[in-house]
Every structure is written in C-alpha cells, then in structure tokens.
Design a protein around this motif. Structure first.
Motif, PDB file in Angstrom:
ATOM      1  N   ARG A  21       0.813  -1.204   0.000  1.00 57.25           N
ATOM      2  CA  ARG A  21       0.000   0.000   0.000  1.00 57.25           C
ATOM      3  C   ARG A  21       0.852   1.263   0.000  1.00 57.25           C
ATOM      4  O   ARG A  21       0.503   2.249  -0.602  1.00 57.25           O
ATOM      5  CB  ARG A  21      -0.911   0.016   1.238  1.00 57.25           C
ATOM      6  CG  ARG A  21      -1.978  -1.021   1.234  1.00 57.25           C
ATOM      7  CD  ARG A  21      -3.037  -0.738   0.185  1.00 57.25           C
ATOM      8  NE  ARG A  21      -3.780   0.503   0.415  1.00 57.25           N
ATOM      9  CZ  ARG A  21      -4.395   1.170  -0.546  1.00 57.25           C
ATOM     10  NH1 ARG A  21      -4.319   0.742  -1.788  1.00 57.25           N
ATOM     11  NH2 ARG A  21      -5.068   2.248  -0.271  1.00 57.25           N
ATOM     12  N   LEU A  22       1.954   1.205   0.752  1.00 60.90           N
ATOM     13  CA  LEU A  22       2.824   2.372   0.801  1.00 60.90           C
ATOM     14  C   LEU A  22       4.132   2.047   0.084  1.00 60.90           C
ATOM     15  O   LEU A  22       4.673   0.957   0.225  1.00 60.90           O
ATOM     16  CB  LEU A  22       3.111   2.757   2.257  1.00 60.90           C
ATOM     17  CG  LEU A  22       1.919   3.315   3.020  1.00 60.90           C
ATOM     18  CD1 LEU A  22       2.287   3.516   4.476  1.00 60.90           C
ATOM     19  CD2 LEU A  22       1.456   4.613   2.409  1.00 60.90           C
ATOM     20  N   ILE A  23       4.605   2.987  -0.693  1.00 60.42           N
ATOM     21  CA  ILE A  23       5.811   2.745  -1.466  1.00 60.42           C
ATOM     22  C   ILE A  23       6.900   3.680  -0.983  1.00 60.42           C
ATOM     23  O   ILE A  23       6.705   4.901  -0.930  1.00 60.42           O
ATOM     24  CB  ILE A  23       5.546   2.996  -2.963  1.00 60.42           C
ATOM     25  CG1 ILE A  23       4.339   2.180  -3.429  1.00 60.42           C
ATOM     26  CG2 ILE A  23       6.756   2.656  -3.788  1.00 60.42           C
ATOM     27  CD1 ILE A  23       3.859   2.572  -4.795  1.00 60.42           C
TER      28      ILE A  23
ATOM     29  N   ASP B  68      13.517   3.406  -2.353  1.00 60.86           N
ATOM     30  CA  ASP B  68      13.648   2.024  -2.856  1.00 60.86           C
ATOM     31  C   ASP B  68      13.205   1.953  -4.310  1.00 60.86           C
ATOM     32  O   ASP B  68      13.818   1.285  -5.153  1.00 60.86           O
ATOM     33  CB  ASP B  68      12.773   1.071  -2.034  1.00 60.86           C
ATOM     34  CG  ASP B  68      13.309   0.917  -0.623  1.00 60.86           C
ATOM     35  OD1 ASP B  68      14.443   1.399  -0.399  1.00 60.86           O
ATOM     36  OD2 ASP B  68      12.594   0.362   0.228  1.00 60.86           O
ATOM     37  N   TRP B  69      12.149   2.644  -4.558  1.00 62.68           N
ATOM     38  CA  TRP B  69      11.592   2.664  -5.913  1.00 62.68           C
ATOM     39  C   TRP B  69      12.618   3.230  -6.893  1.00 62.68           C
ATOM     40  O   TRP B  69      12.865   2.689  -7.967  1.00 62.68           O
ATOM     41  CB  TRP B  69      10.322   3.520  -5.878  1.00 62.68           C
ATOM     42  CG  TRP B  69       9.373   3.346  -7.035  1.00 62.68           C
ATOM     43  CD1 TRP B  69       9.492   2.468  -8.077  1.00 62.68           C
ATOM     44  CD2 TRP B  69       8.178   4.072  -7.266  1.00 62.68           C
ATOM     45  NE1 TRP B  69       8.458   2.599  -8.930  1.00 62.68           N
ATOM     46  CE2 TRP B  69       7.615   3.577  -8.455  1.00 62.68           C
ATOM     47  CE3 TRP B  69       7.521   5.073  -6.581  1.00 62.68           C
ATOM     48  CZ2 TRP B  69       6.429   4.084  -8.973  1.00 62.68           C
ATOM     49  CZ3 TRP B  69       6.340   5.569  -7.092  1.00 62.68           C
ATOM     50  CH2 TRP B  69       5.777   5.082  -8.285  1.00 62.68           C
TER      51      TRP B  69
ATOM     52  N   ILE C 130      -0.995   6.676  -7.916  1.00 70.58           N
ATOM     53  CA  ILE C 130      -0.445   6.898  -6.579  1.00 70.58           C
ATOM     54  C   ILE C 130      -0.848   8.287  -6.109  1.00 70.58           C
ATOM     55  O   ILE C 130      -1.274   9.124  -6.909  1.00 70.58           O
ATOM     56  CB  ILE C 130       1.105   6.822  -6.578  1.00 70.58           C
ATOM     57  CG1 ILE C 130       1.650   7.766  -7.650  1.00 70.58           C
ATOM     58  CG2 ILE C 130       1.589   5.423  -6.782  1.00 70.58           C
ATOM     59  CD1 ILE C 130       3.122   8.008  -7.548  1.00 70.58           C
ATOM     60  N   LYS C 131      -0.715   8.508  -4.799  1.00 71.61           N
ATOM     61  CA  LYS C 131      -0.862   9.875  -4.317  1.00 71.61           C
ATOM     62  C   LYS C 131       0.040  10.084  -3.118  1.00 71.61           C
ATOM     63  O   LYS C 131       0.467   9.104  -2.473  1.00 71.61           O
ATOM     64  CB  LYS C 131      -2.316  10.162  -3.966  1.00 71.61           C
ATOM     65  CG  LYS C 131      -2.806   9.471  -2.721  1.00 71.61           C
ATOM     66  CD  LYS C 131      -4.183   9.996  -2.341  1.00 71.61           C
ATOM     67  CE  LYS C 131      -4.643   9.317  -1.062  1.00 71.61           C
ATOM     68  NZ  LYS C 131      -6.005   9.670  -0.691  1.00 71.61           N
TER      69      LYS C 131
ATOM     70  N   HIS D 295       7.204   8.496   1.445  1.00 69.92           N
ATOM     71  CA  HIS D 295       6.388   7.413   0.898  1.00 69.92           C
ATOM     72  C   HIS D 295       5.243   7.976   0.073  1.00 69.92           C
ATOM     73  O   HIS D 295       4.799   9.102   0.295  1.00 69.92           O
ATOM     74  CB  HIS D 295       5.797   6.551   2.018  1.00 69.92           C
ATOM     75  CG  HIS D 295       6.762   5.563   2.570  1.00 69.92           C
ATOM     76  ND1 HIS D 295       7.905   5.957   3.258  1.00 69.92           N
ATOM     77  CD2 HIS D 295       6.773   4.203   2.558  1.00 69.92           C
ATOM     78  CE1 HIS D 295       8.569   4.886   3.627  1.00 69.92           C
ATOM     79  NE2 HIS D 295       7.906   3.803   3.217  1.00 69.92           N
ATOM     80  N   VAL D 296       4.793   7.190  -0.846  1.00 71.79           N
ATOM     81  CA  VAL D 296       3.545   7.525  -1.544  1.00 71.79           C
ATOM     82  C   VAL D 296       2.581   6.348  -1.385  1.00 71.79           C
ATOM     83  O   VAL D 296       3.021   5.228  -1.155  1.00 71.79           O
ATOM     84  CB  VAL D 296       3.756   7.804  -3.051  1.00 71.79           C
ATOM     85  CG1 VAL D 296       4.447   9.131  -3.275  1.00 71.79           C
ATOM     86  CG2 VAL D 296       4.490   6.674  -3.710  1.00 71.79           C
TER      87      VAL D 296
END
Lengths: 425, 725
Positions: free
Chosen positions: B655-657, B661-662, B707-708, B716-717
């Motif tokens: 749910r959270l990114i 890391d991305w 995403i938001k 995080h998004v």
C-alpha cells in the motif's frame, strides 16, 4: 360611481377614464395624485409602493402615467442586468437617442448625472418627470450607490422616482443611510373587490349578471386557497366554458343547477391551483420512470443509496461476507433522526461507482459511457453536482430524486431498494 | 491597432481556409479509405459501394425520422399557427389569457443526442410554413442572461448583430479594452424595434399602442418563436429573468416558446416559480419513445433484404446493448452501423461483392486471382468445399473460371436466403410475440438475434413457444395466421409465394371448419353415450375396464378436427422456420455480406479509458509498435518508456511505497538497459538525469491516479490501485 378622482390641474375627462380603469384602487390612485400634485408642481422626491403580487401596483402607476400623459419611463429592474442599461433607458425616453449615445462604454453614476444635468438644462421640462422602477428589490443587488442616488435624484431636476416592490422598505435600507422615500402600501383586494374586478372581465356574449354569478361561485370555491387575482383570472377563464355548457345547450338557466354542474370540475381544478397546464395532463406522473437506459437506472439507484445511507454502513450492505456486523449493533448507535428527513447527503464519485458495481447484476466494464451517463444524469437534474465545476479530482454529487421515484425505477429493474436502505432496516 | 488588424485578418481568412480544407478532405476521403486497407486493388469499388450504401442509409433514416416526427411536428405547427391567429382575433377565452406567452412543452425523452435532428426539422418546418423568425438556444451557450439575450438577437436578426458586434469589438480594442458593452444592441427593445421595422408597421414602435390596434394588418405579424432545446440544463435564474422580460414586451412582440424537455413535464414547475410559470400558457406535446424509434429503424435498415450489408449476431448484440444499457440514442445506433459498414468495406477485400445481385455478378467476373484465393480461404467456403466430392473439390481449387461460376450460384443462393429469411422471421414473430411470457422475445430484434446465433428450432424457447401455439384458441390462431398471410403476400420470391398459397389453403380449411361446426355440434353427444353404459354396470372389474376404455377413447377422440388442423398449421410454420431461418453462418460466402468483428465495434463505440491506460503501461508494444518492446509473459522490457518501468515496479509494492527504494530499483533496471553497471564507482550517487526521469515518471503516475502523496510516512507515496504481481 363612488370616489371619482378629482384633482386640479388635470383634465376631468382623463381622470374619469383613469378611475374607470382602476376599479377598487381609487383610494390609492387618489393618494398618488395628491402626492404628485399638479403636473408642473414638484412631487415628493421618491415614492416607495409595496404590496403583494397582483395588488395593482404597476397597473395603477402605469394607467396614471399613460392616461394623464405625464413624461415618464418605466424600467423593469430584471431587464437591467447592468446599471448602464438603466441609465440608457432613462436618457433614451426622456431626451431621445442622441442623449443615450453620449453615455460612455461602461457608464458610472456620475456619467449619468452629468449627462442628465446637461440635457435637462438644454431641454427643461415644465412637468415633473417620473422614473418608475418595477421589481425594485433587485436594486439591492446593484452597486451600492445606485439606490441612494436614485432616491434623491430630484436634486438635479423636477424628477421623481417611484419604486414598486413586493418587499417592505425595511429590507432595502442600506446601512450607510439614505434619503427615506415616502412609503405607500397597496393592501390585498377583499373578496368583494375581487368579485368586482373579475366580473369586469366578462365575456361579451353573456350578461353581466350571469357572469358575476359565475365569479361568485368561483370565488366561493377558491377564495380560501387562492387570493391571487391573476391566478383567479386564469381559473375563471379556464372553467367558464364548462360552466356555460348547459346554457349553450339551452337546458339550464337556474344558478343552482349550474352550480351542481360545475362543482365537480371546480373541485378537480382545486387540486391544481397554482400549477399550470403542465400538471393537468396525466403524463406527468411516472413518465420518466421507464425511459432511462439500464445502467443509468442503476447509477441513479446507487446514487440514492449513497445519498441516504451513512458511508460506514456500506460494508454491511454491499460486502458479501461482512462478518459480525450485526443489525442490532448498528441500530443501537444510530442517530435518532431518519436520513430521509435530513435530505440527501453529498457523496464522492468513487463511492457511487463502488456501490454501482456491487448492485448491478452483471459485470460492467468501466467504460467512458458509464461516466458520461453520470454527467447526463446531472444535466437531467436527477443528480446534482455539489462540488465546484472546476474540481476534476473526486467530484461530489447528491441524488435529487424522491423515494417514490427511485422505488418505481428499481421496480423496473427488479431491485428491492428498501432492503438496502439504512432507514428501513 | 495591430491586434485588431490581426484579429480581423483571422476573420477574413478563416472561411476561405476552411473551404480549402474541405475540398482537400473530400478528395482525401478516398485515399484515407484505401490507405492501409486490405486488398488495395478493389478498394476503389469498395469505397464507392460503401459510400452509396451509407448515403442510402442516411436518406432512409432521415426520411424515417421525418415520418416518425410528423405527428408531433404537425401538432406543434398547428399550435403555433393557432397561437398566432388567436392573438389577432381571439375569442374571449384567449383574450383573457393574452398576457401569457404561449409555450409548447415538448417531451422528448432522455435520448438527448437524437433531439438535434428533431429540432432541426422543427425549425425548418416553422421557417417554411409559419414564421421566418425562429431562434433555437442551447443551454451551454446561455450561461448568463446577457448571453442568452445576445444569442436570441443574433439568431433572429441574423448577421445584423454580428456586424455591429464586430465593429464594436474593434472599437473597443482601440479605445479601452473594457468588457463588451452592447446595451444598445442587446435588449429586447432593440428586438422590438427590429421586429416592427420588419413588419413595416411604424405605429408599432410607439409603446402606447395596444394589442387591439395591432390586429389591423394581421398577416404581417408572424410570431417570434424561441426554442429552448434542453430546458433542464438551463440555469433556472436566467430562464426566469428572460421570461419575465419577455412578458413585458408581449404586447409588441408576438413571442412564443418551445421547451425541449428530456425528463418529465413537471420540470417546468421545478425550474420556474409560480410567479414566472403563470406568465406562460403551456401546452404539452409528447414524442415517440426512443425504443419504438429504434424498432422502426431496425425494421427499415436491418430486417430487409434490400440492404446487402448485414451485421452478424454479436455485432448486432453490441449495438443493441449500447443502446439499451447506455444511451438510448438512435443516432448513436446509426453511427455504430456506419462504423460497422466502413470497417467491413475497409477490412474485407471480398466486400466488393456486397451489393445488389446484378452488380455482384459483374463484380464477381472482375475478381483477381488473389481475391479468388481469398474466397478459397473463407471458412464458410471451406465448409462448403468439404461437402463436395473429390473431383469437384479439385476443380474448385484449381479452375478459376469454374470457381467463379460456382460462386455466382452461391451468391444467388445467399440473396435468395435473405429474401426468404426476413418474411419468415416476421411471420414467426407475429405468431410468438403475443404468447404469455414471450418465450421468443417481445421485440423482433430479439428473435432476429436468436436466429442469427443458432438454429432457432433447436432452442428450448422455440419448443415452448410451439407448445403454447398448439394450445391457442381458434379465433386467436386464425387472426395470427391471417397476419402472417399479410406479411407473406407482398413478397416476390417463389418459395414465399408457395408458402402464401399454402397458408391461404389452411385458412380456408379453418373457415370451412367454422361453418361445419355450426352445422353439426355432434361431438358432445358421442361422448355422452359411454357414460350411459356406465350406469348399467355394477361389477367393479367391469367398471374399471370401461373407465380405462373411456379414457383411451377420449384421448384418441380428443383430437377434434380443429386440433388436427391446428397441428397441421403448426407443422407448416415449423417447416418454414426449418427451411428458412437457419443462421447465416451456415451459408457459404456469408462473410461477403456479414460484418462480424464485434470487438472492433465495441472498442470504438464503448471506449474503456482505464483498460487502455493499463494496457499501454503494462505492454507498451501495443501502442508503440517497436520490436524491442516486444515481450512475452507480461513482463516489461527494460527498454520501455520510463513510466512503464515505474508502473511495473510499483505493482510489486504494498500500500505504501518507499520512494527511495523505488528509485533504486528503477535506476537498476534502466542502467541494465543501457548496458552499464548500476553503480560504477560505488559512491551511491545517483545519476542526475536518471533521477529526473524517475521523478517525471512518478509524477505522471500520480497524474494518472495510480499513486498519491501521503502524510502517513515521510518519503512514501500511497498506492491507489489493488492487485499487481
């Protein structure tokens, strides 16, 4: 005739015609006349006439102005979306086109005053000029200085402003203070007066007594619910042919029997007083129900559910295995008032779609036409957009249809809406 | 000055530029069609055929529309005429209502796209026969009272206002640049003046004149009609003000309104308070419902053999369901038909044969070798081929002229099939459409769909319908059969004539039966005699026996002559159905006439933006036709656009990114694509270009709603979609 108008400075013949045209308003007309004085005399700077709809305000003033041939201009404030239009109309009718064309592009009040002064010194009028403003309550929305200025326009010239309104002066008074106009109230017509006025509009092919007996019957039925002269005139015109039917066939002349004949028609008309022709047709009820596309119906149902169910109950209604959420738990902590009494609540688009997908029985792809159906429901005024037009991100809607309407719609698609409504649990 | 001349230049040159463009496009239409079209050699003829057919469909639908609207338009016209005439020399009742603006409330239903045509023909009719002064308004162009006024004046006075406006605009640019000031031009007073000058009555312009004096020369006073196309969408305040203003000028300007209402007449009351609606004298008109309209359109365009172009069951299903589920718009249905037509002629090289019988024969002779090969590859032709013996098969495979001959016969067969199909379909529909619970559908289109799908006589619905038909009472059955006979009578094909004769014979028999029944009601008596016998017997066994006998005899005797005849009639109908209502897929060469790509139609008409975005992100190859992007098993190649890579990576998260890391993952993938080691000097420093690309990809994803930003965790998004790997 009682109360014939008499006033020095005016032609007796003209006054007679005026009083003929103003039945039951002789007192008010006489009052106005005495305020106005003789044509060349200064009148009170501004008059404020108020009274209910169809109490003869505009009629009295207009008849006086026209029959006595006073220089005047009648301006409807609805028409004057900007004060420029107002200035233009005044100048146009007092001084002709060239004066109006002197006005700059977006004239201010001082432009108007300047031109008016200039013109009036060139063409002074012997008689008092009158500016009649209809629906004057709209002046409150115009620029702040317009109304105070109009009230004391007499400082420029021999001119008087007559304001006509349905609202009392107290609601007008600007907080910066202004010159107080002279207030004049037009009371409602009494029953006898209504009878007299309505009888005057008789059908020339029938006798006056016959017609006034008809009006008498009509007033007897409708006077309790409707005292609006215009509506009564409408009703009189509408039902007269029915009333005359037996007479035309040569059967009846007795008033009592005619009454028996007309009574059911009038009773029926009673249901639709104030609602014009539109509602008379049988079409109006339940017409729209069957003519929505299938998904639009479900969208509307979903919107209704979203509007009248609290969001926290969605889980109970639309999740198949909602676990241990018991009805009683829900009912215990709920608010006392029914959501239907509170009216529809706004909901976001996401919620609408989520409910839609769970109530519609087949799998529906989220196509563009589903979204366009939502916006067409908005244009049809079945849904209303609550958030601002420009807000593209998660717009909010309200459902604007009644329970009867939605249950009829859901019946056509075999959806039992009551089972999904929190209020009816 | 410069700006004004610039804008003026625009106005001057625009029309000519447009004209040029138009010419070009008409020329280019054909090349558009031939461009990228299969079997280019016959594309010209196909284009011509397609255009011809489309024009035919267009005129046909327009005629149909006129026909259907005629009733309501006629009554509307009558209403306007009546209004303008009673205005002049009215009786008492109309004089009482003289202060009301005559208004026609036209209830048109929710299929708003179709209304345009209705209003167009309405205003044309009004212009021709009642009054030259007609203005139609749409809600979207009348946001404020000022605009509404302006539109009304523009439309009624034609170019007059426009010119002045333009001049004004010019002046304005020169002077101050303040907002448009059109007080002189845009008020109803101006319209009144214009009207009185038009009707050449100078006396009209003085405001003191009353209605009575205007009755002098009545014929020069045509009403001014204002049409509000979509009443619901108008701003109620604007409308109220406009009506209030109009009512003030009614004695000088014979105004008339027409409201186009989509939902229900009560909208008028909802939008207008009593003080306003009492100024209107409303009469209600109701148009035909859109489903009826669709039925007639389908009847005229699809259920007829005169149009060689056909839709197969699936395409038809798509079009009908778009109509029923989504918009109720007949115009969109016809657009869908047009799309199918265009696609068919564009994508099917053999569609050059899709025309009238004689033309098709000529076209057949001109087919190239390639086209003949295409014929041989048609699935339906292959099926036909397998039914032939070996010799015949070889002939067909090798001999082109022989193939042409055979095809000629097959085409003829196809035409005959169509000629018989539709009358029989109509017969079956007349028989079954009144049965309880409509086993074969209420509408003929439903039956048509069933017949297109499969052998209708094998379906359960058909069986149950037949059972129900066999229980019909005499007079019902006869009237239904008579209706069938009426359907069959005008058909010219041989088989249908035969069928008609047979049906007539059956009907005659029914009539004779009627006559006979009147003469001899003897059946009852026969039945009663065994009962008499029964009373004599006392033995139980005997009794049982006689009862059994009676039962049997009753069963046998139950078949009265009428029943026999009824069965005969039903068998006759059954025979007709089995002979003529087989699905078109069973006919060889059906591909020539039938368009079958329902997926294309659906994709074009019922767009799914979300699915296409998803598709673009997960397999960019289908939009960017670059071979390096081709990938198997749903993975995204690392040469794909940044946003695709970012999207693919974000699918693997929860749910959270975590943005960092991305970014790391992204940079690894991208460096691998460039053939570099992700972190050559081991300093952990990110390449700035990559960083920027990543940020752009992320903000694009945010824009697309995947995403938001979230406040739950820094850096995080939040993901807005479920699922993923």
């Amino acid at each position: 005739m009682e109360g014939l108008l008499e006033h020095p400075g005016y032609d007796g013949e003209k006054l007679r015609r005026v009083s003929e045209q103003l039945p039951c308003r002789e007192v008010q007309a006489g009052m106005l006349l005495s305020l106005m004085g003789e044509p060349q005399q200064y009148c009170y700077p501004s008059l404020f006439i108020y009274g209910h709809r169809a109490s003869g305000k505009s009629h009295v003033v207009n008849v006086l102005m026209k029959e006595l041939e006073l220089p005047h201009v009648t301006v409807s404030c609805v028409e004057c979306v900007s004060s420029a239009l107002l200035f233009e109309q005044v100048l146009l009718s007092f001084f002709g086109c060239d004066a109006a064309s002197l006005l700059p592009r977006s004239p201010s009040l001082s432009d108007f005053v300047r031109i008016y002064k200039q013109r009036t010194s060139e063409f002074p009028s012997k008689q008092t000029r009158y500016i009649v403003m209809e629906q004057a309550e709209l002046l409150r929305d115009a620029s702040v200085n317009l109304l105070p200025a109009l009230l004391r326009l007499q400082e420029l010239d021999n001119v008087s402003v007559i304001l006509l309104s349905e609202i009392v002066w107290d609601k007008f008074r600007p907080n910066t203070g202004c010159f107080e106009p002279l207030l004049l109230h037009f009371p409602d017509y009494s029953k006898a007066e209504l009878l007299q006025i309505l009888s005057a509009g008789r059908n020339s092919s029938y006798s006056a007594e016959f017609y006034s007996s008809y009006i008498n019957i009509l007033l007897g039925v409708f006077y309790t619910v409707c005292r609006d002269l215009r509506e009564l005139q409408h009703l009189a015109a509408l039902n007269f042919s029915k009333f005359c039917e037996p007479v035309a066939e040569g059967k009846e002349t007795e008033t009592h029997k005619l009454w028996k004949n007309i009574e059911p028609h009038l009773k029926k008309a009673m249901q639709t007083v104030y609602l014009r022709e539109v509602s008379r047709s049988e079409l109006s009820s339940g017409f729209a129900l069957h003519v929505l596309p299938y998904y639009s119906k479900f969208l509307l149902i979903a919107a209704y559910l979203a509007s009248y169910n609290p969001a926290r109950t969605d889980k109970r209604f639309f999740v198949k295995h909602h676990g241990k959420i018991k009805k009683t738990n829900f009912l215990k902590k709920n608010e006392k008032t029914s959501n239907h009494l509170l009216g529809p609540k706004p909901f976001p688009l996401d919620r609408l779609l989520a409910i839609f997908y769970s109530v519609v029985d087949s799998r529906v792809a989220p196509t563009a036409s589903i979204f366009s159906q939502i916006s067409s429901l908005v244009t049809l005024q079945l849904l209303t957009l609550v958030s601002h037009d420009d807000q593209l991100d998660s717009p909010k809607y309200k459902c604007a249809v009644s329970l009867d309407f939605i249950s009829a719609i859901s019946r056509t698609v075999n959806f039992d809406i009551v089972k999904y409504l929190y209020d009816f649990l | 000055m410069a700006t004004s001349s610039f804008s003026r230049g625009c106005f001057v040159f625009k029309p000519s530029a447009k004209k040029k463009k138009k010419k070009k496009t008409t020329v280019d239409l054909e090349s558009y069609f031939t461009d990228g079209c299969e079997g280019a050699e016959s594309s010209e003829t196909r284009f011509k055929l397609c255009l011809d057919l489309w024009n035919k469909i267009k005129t046909e639908t327009e005629d149909l529309q006129d026909e259907l609207n005629r009733n309501i338009l006629d009554s509307l016209l009558q209403f306007t005429r009546k209004c303008s005439s009673t205005r002049r020399h009215g009786n008492w009742a109309s004089q009482m209502r003289a202060s009301e603006i005559p208004t026609a409330a036209l209830v048109l239903g929710v299929n708003v796209p179709d209304h345009d045509i209705t209003f167009q023909s309405l205003s044309e009719l009004l212009r021709c026969s009642v009054t030259p002064h007609v203005a139609s308004l749409q809600a979207k162009e009348c946001g404020a009272l000022k605009h509404l006024m302006k539109r009304v004046l523009e439309r009624l006075m034609d170019a007059v206002v426009d010119d002045e406006e333009e001049e004004e605009e010019k002046e304005e640019v020169q002077h101050s640049g303040a907002p448009l000031h059109k007080s002189v031009h845009c008020s109803l007073r101006a319209l009144c003046d214009w009207y009185s000058s038009k009707t050449k009555k100078s006396s009209c312009s003085s405001s003191g004149k009353k209605r009575s004096s205007s009755a002098v020369d009545e014929h020069q006073q045509p009403p001014v009609v204002i049409i509000f196309k979509d009443l619901e969408a108008f701003n109620p305040k604007v409308l109220q003000d406009f009506i209030l203003i109009c009512s003030r000028y009614l004695d000088r300007l014979p105004l008339m309104f027409i409201f186009g209402i989509a939902t229900s007449p009560s909208t008028v009351q909802r939008m207008l308070p009593h003080s306003v609606s009492s100024l209107l004298c409303i009469e209600l008109f109701q148009s035909l419902s859109c489903t009826q309209h669709l039925t007639t359109v389908i009847d005229k365009l699809i259920l007829t053999h005169s149009f060689p172009f056909k839709l197969n069951g699936k395409v038809m299903q798509v079009l009908v369901s778009i109509f029923l589920y989504h918009d109720f718009s007949v115009r969109n249905f016809i657009k869908g038909l047009q799309l199918a037509l265009l696609e068919h002629f564009h994508s099917q090289p053999l569609s050059s044969l899709c025309c009238r019988k004689k033309e098709a024969q000529i076209q057949l002779q001109q087919l190239s070798a390639g086209d003949l090969d295409r014929i041989r590859q048609l699935p339906s032709f292959n099926r036909f081929l397998k039914e032939q013996d070996q010799q015949e098969q070889d002939n067909l495979q090798t001999d082109d002229t022989y193939l042409k001959e055979v095809c000629q016969k097959l085409l003829k067969g196809l035409h005959k099939y169509h000629k018989n199909y539709y009358p029989v379909l109509r017969c079956l529909h007349t028989l079954t459409s009144s049965l309880p619970r409509y086993p074969l559908g209420k509408q003929i289109r439903e039956l048509h769909l069933i017949c297109l799908e499969k052998n209708v006589w094998e379906s359960e619905e058909y069986q149950s319908a037949m059972k129900l038909l066999k229980m019909l009472a005499k007079d019902e059955l006869i009237s239904l059969l008579q209706k069938c006979a009426e359907v069959l009578q005008p058909v010219k094909s041989k088989k249908m004539k035969n069928a008609f004769v047979q049906l007539e014979e059956l009907l005659d028999k029914f009539k004779q039966l009627n006559a006979a029944a009147e003469l001899a009601p003897s059946v009852e008596e026969k039945l009663t005699c065994p009962v008499k016998n029964l009373q004599k017997k006392t033995d139980l066994f005997q009794l049982q026996k006689t009862l059994l006998e009676m039962n049997e005899s009753r069963r046998a005797k139950r078949m009265s002559p009428f029943e026999v005849l009824r069965n005969e009639a039903m068998e006759f109908v059954d025979g007709l159905v089995k002979n003529h209502l087989s699905p078109p897929e069973s006919k060889p060469l059906y591909e020539v006439c039938y368009y079958s790509s329902s997926a294309t139609v659906r994709r074009h008409l019922n767009a799914t933006p979300r699915t296409s975005i998803q598709a673009a992100l997960s397999s960019p190859y289908c939009y960017i036709q670059n071979d390096s992007l081709k990938s198997e098993d749903g993975s995204v190649s690392n040469a794909a656009p940044d946003i695709c890579i970012a999207h693919k990576l974000h699918l693997e998260c929860g749910r959270l990114i975590n943005l960092y890391d991305w970014l790391e993952a992204y940079s690894t993938v991208v460096s691998a694509a460039e053939g570099n080691d992700p972190d050559p000097d081991g300093s952990g420093k990110m390449d700035e270009v990559k960083h920027a690309r990543f940020i752009r990809a992320v903000s694009e994803l945010e824009f697309l709603g995947f995403i938001k930003a979230t406040k739950k965790k820094t850096d995080h998004v939040a993901r807005l979609t479920w699922g993923g790997c």
